[in-house]
Write a protein that holds these residues in place. Structure first.
Motif: not given
Ligand SMILES: Cc1cc2nc3c(=O)[nH]c(=O)nc-3n(C[C@H](O)[C@H](O)[C@H](O)COP(=O)(O)OP(=O)(O)OC[C@H]3O[C@@H](n4cnc5c(N)ncnc54)[C@H](O)[C@@H]3O)c2cc1C
Length: 418
Positions: A274-278, A296-303, A340-350
């Motif tokens: 994802s170009p948003m979360t990298n 999950c964790g910082n490999v998915l997005h930096v917490h 005003n949102v840089r990213y939101v994850t996950p990219g899909r919802l159930d």
């Protein structure tokens, strides 16, 4: 060459990797955790300050204490840790993923697993990433490397310090360097607001009288063999005010200019990023674009907080167990970052179950509103007393708010901060 087979494998033995493995093991699945360092714990092992675990354990722990609590559970579960083993390749052979690792103790190990959880954490941006002009003297370190040198190796990287960037690691290191007798002359931040948590600005800078220069750019690093100083230039209305540049003498520069998910293995597996979360793009089950590979964790997005890392990792482990049990996702809806949102994850919802979302905003604002719109209709409007980019926002969305998505096949959810 050693060849082994498990139901599941987790790459990375930090907080995320351990929490995901515990969940997989609790579901009765055999699980290998592969960690390149000689012990489990990840970045927590060098974070000897307290402030960890307020949500997870309702206690204020140091990083190693937090890691120890998870490690004790890992050691008493049916989990096989391989420490001192670096994963160099993951291949997708259809039914199995094949993980190749190298280890001083065992040589090459090949581990076959039907599901893999990526938990490799992140890495620090360095001088090359932000292109600071000047000479190339010794004495320029990333803040995390300096933290490792001081807290684990027992070295002091320098005496007179300037910190570039106001990320949390830099702030923590400003305090740490002061405690060990160094003089921290300044923290220089290009943005008009700090990049780190407010509590760290107070406890690590204000309490130690360390100046924070907001809207200032480091325009030069001086020195031949060793750093001798930095040039700092104010920014006004986007322009550099060179007539007001000033020099701060120092022998050490620490960089705290952001973290990037560790993507080499994800890239080599062909995972969409994802170009948003990298980090990897993931669906509502935290599964990447490669079936059977979760992140999950910082490999998915930096917490910013390890408690959120553990919470997310448990879900990744649980979703991986569901996937191994043959459960496949139903219809999902797409999630989009709005104003005003840089990213939101996950990219899909159930839409049929509770979903946890994490986002980072682009703005600093008091009395803000988190607005969630499904197919252009507002389904949530929630007051937020204060938002800022350094503080991750999390929230849940359940079947009642997502009901409309169950009827409409191409639903889109947009999350904004207003
Ligand atoms: C300086 C600092 C201060 C912090 N302060 C706080 C705080 O006060 N409170 C708080 O709650 N949180 C804090 N955090 C955040 C929190 O600690 C982290 O977000 C969390 O620990 C990250 O966990 P992780 O498992 O995702 O990544 P990591 O801990 O980085 O674990 C990733 C692991 O994967 C391994 N790995 C990577 N690639 C490979 C490979 N190819 N093969 C094998 N192994 C591999 C690495 O060696 C590492 O052990 C802080 C973080 C830092 C850096």
């Amino acid at each position: 060459m050693k060849e082994l087979q498990f139901d599941s494998a987790v790459i990375g033995g930090g907080a995320a990797g351990m929490a995901a493995a515990l969940e997989l093991s609790a579901r009765g699945l055999s699980c290998a955790v592969i960690e390149r360092e000689d012990e489990l714990g990840g970045i927590l092992m060098q974070c000897i300050h307290n402030g960890f675990g307020l949500i997870e354990f309702n206690e204020e722990l140091s990083g190693p204490e937090f890691a120890q609590r998870l490690e004790e559970k890992v050691r008493s579960a049916a989990i096989t840790p391989f420490c001192g083993a670096t994963v160099i390749e993951v291949e997708d052979n259809g039914e199995h993923k094949v993980i190749s690792c190298v280890s001083g103790a065992w040589g090459v190990i090949r581990i076959k697993a039907r599901a893999v959880v990526l938990a490799m954490g992140c890495r620090e941006r360095n001088r090359g990433n932000i292109r600071i002009p000047g000479s190339r003297p010794a004495g320029v370190f990333t803040a995390g490397l300096a933290q490792r040198l001081v807290n684990i190796e027992g070295y002091i990287p320098g005496k007179d310090v300037v910190i570039i960037g106001s990320g949390d690691i830099g702030l923590i290191m400003a305090r740490r360097m002061s405690w060990i007798g160094c003089k921290v002359h300044a923290v220089v931040e290009i943005l008009p607001y700090p990049s780190g948590l407010t509590r760290n600005i107070v406890q690590c800078l204000k309490d130690f009288g360390i100046p924070l220069y907001l809207s200032h750019l480091t325009t030069n690093i001086y020195g031949q063999d060793r750093v001798e100083g930095v040039e700092v230039t104010p920014i006004e209305n986007g322009a550099l005010m060179f007539d007001r540049s000033f020099r701060i003498p120092c022998d050490t520069v620490l960089l705290s200019v952001g973290l990037v998910p560790e993507n080499e293995l994800s890239r080599s597996l062909g995972i969409d990023l994802s170009p948003m979360t990298n980090g990897p793009w993931v669906d509502s089950t935290l599964m990447t674009s490669v079936p059977g590979v979760f992140a999950c964790g910082n490999v998915l997005h930096v917490h910013d907080l390890v408690d959120f890392v553990v919470e997310e990792a448990r879900r990744a482990g649980s979703f991986a167990a569901d996937w191994l049990a043959g459960r496949r996702k139903d219809k999902e809806l797409r999630v989009k970052a709005g104003s005003n949102v840089r990213y939101v994850t996950p990219g899909r919802l159930d839409p049929a179950r509770d979903n946890k979302l994490y986002l980072r905003t682009l703005i600093v604002k008091n009395d803000a509103v988190l607005e969630v719109r499904l197919n252009n209709k507002t389904v949530r409007s929630q007051k937020k007393s204060h938002v800022q980019p350094s503080e991750m926002i999390s929230f849940n969305l359940g079947p009642s708010e997502l009901a409309a998505a169950r009827e409409s096949p191409d639903s889109v959810l947009e999350v904004s901060i207003l």
